[in-house]
Design a protein around this motif. Sequence first.
Motif, short mmCIF file in Angstrom:
data_model
loop_
_atom_site.label_atom_id
_atom_site.label_comp_id
_atom_site.label_asym_id
_atom_site.label_seq_id
_atom_site.Cartn_x
_atom_site.Cartn_y
_atom_site.Cartn_z
N PHE A 32 0.64 -1.03 -0.04
CA PHE A 32 0.05 -0.02 -0.03
C PHE A 32 0.80 1.15 -0.07
O PHE A 32 0.53 2.49 -0.28
CB PHE A 32 -1.09 -0.02 1.21
N GLU A 33 2.07 1.11 0.51
CA GLU A 33 2.87 2.33 0.40
C GLU A 33 3.42 2.65 -1.23
O GLU A 33 3.69 3.83 -1.21
CB GLU A 33 4.19 2.21 1.35
N THR A 34 3.65 1.61 -1.80
CA THR A 34 4.11 1.86 -3.14
C THR A 34 3.05 1.56 -4.35
O THR A 34 3.43 1.87 -5.50
CB THR A 34 5.23 1.12 -3.60
N LEU A 35 2.00 0.62 -4.02
CA LEU A 35 0.99 0.32 -4.97
C LEU A 35 1.65 -0.80 -6.01
O LEU A 35 1.09 -0.94 -6.93
CB LEU A 35 0.11 1.35 -5.69
N GLU A 36 2.73 -1.41 -5.71
CA GLU A 36 3.19 -2.48 -6.35
C GLU A 36 2.64 -3.74 -6.02
O GLU A 36 2.14 -3.96 -4.66
CB GLU A 36 4.72 -2.53 -5.93
N SER A 37 2.50 -4.63 -7.22
CA SER A 37 1.67 -5.90 -6.75
C SER A 37 2.71 -6.76 -5.83
O SER A 37 4.06 -6.67 -5.86
CB SER A 37 1.70 -6.66 -7.95
N LYS A 38 2.07 -7.49 -4.87
CA LYS A 38 3.02 -8.36 -3.89
C LYS A 38 3.09 -9.42 -4.83
O LYS A 38 3.92 -10.30 -4.16
CB LYS A 38 2.14 -8.86 -2.81
N PHE A 39 2.59 -10.01 -5.98
CA PHE A 39 2.76 -11.08 -6.68
C PHE A 39 3.77 -11.00 -7.68
O PHE A 39 4.25 -11.99 -8.21
CB PHE A 39 1.56 -11.68 -7.19
N ILE A 40 3.66 -9.71 -8.39
CA ILE A 40 4.48 -9.40 -9.69
C ILE A 40 5.13 -8.26 -9.35
O ILE A 40 4.64 -7.13 -9.75
CB ILE A 40 3.44 -9.22 -11.12
N PRO A 41 6.46 -8.47 -9.07
CA PRO A 41 7.27 -7.19 -8.84
C PRO A 41 7.39 -6.57 -10.08
O PRO A 41 7.43 -6.74 -11.16
CB PRO A 41 8.89 -8.19 -8.42
N GLY A 42 7.37 -5.19 -9.86
CA GLY A 42 7.64 -4.34 -10.94
C GLY A 42 6.09 -4.10 -11.39
O GLY A 42 6.16 -2.94 -12.19
N MET A 43 5.09 -4.58 -11.25
CA MET A 43 3.82 -4.03 -11.69
C MET A 43 2.92 -3.14 -10.69
O MET A 43 3.04 -3.57 -9.48
CB MET A 43 2.91 -5.33 -11.89
N PHE A 44 2.81 -1.93 -11.17
CA PHE A 44 2.03 -1.12 -10.10
C PHE A 44 0.58 -0.79 -10.80
O PHE A 44 0.42 -0.84 -11.96
CB PHE A 44 2.93 0.10 -10.27
N PHE A 45 -0.21 -0.28 -9.45
CA PHE A 45 -1.45 0.01 -9.96
C PHE A 45 -2.10 1.26 -9.35
O PHE A 45 -1.64 1.51 -8.42
CB PHE A 45 -2.43 -1.26 -9.50
#
Length: 124
Positions: free
Chosen positions: A75-88
């Motif tokens: 939640f601090e970066t909005l990066e996926s926990k499952f796919i590093p480098g993917m942001f939403f």
Amino acid sequence: RLWVHILQRSNVFDDNNIDNKINENETITWEKLKKNDIEKIVNQIISCKYEVIGRGEYKDEFVTCGGVNLKELNFETLESKFIPGMFFAGEVLDIDGITGGYNFQSAWTTGWIAGHHSAKKLLE
């Protein structure tokens, strides 16, 4: 309401012996559907015509909900926990509610957070 309407128009209720008067608290989710049901729903969505006759008195034109589950993101970066480098960010996130314009602020803020951290990750 739109989801139930699509299920009804796709005849998914009839095929699964589900009562057409579905309880509002009951949710029929994708994992409960058979492949044949999903094909019916997709065909319904891409081939059906919906007439827009105006805005609703109580802003019931807001019919979408869901999105990327916030529990699946840092939640601090909005990066996926499952796919590093993917942001939403923005409307793709599962943030629902009558926002009265606050959805713009949510989109701007989450866009900045995701953009900042994705750029930072690229520079690592």
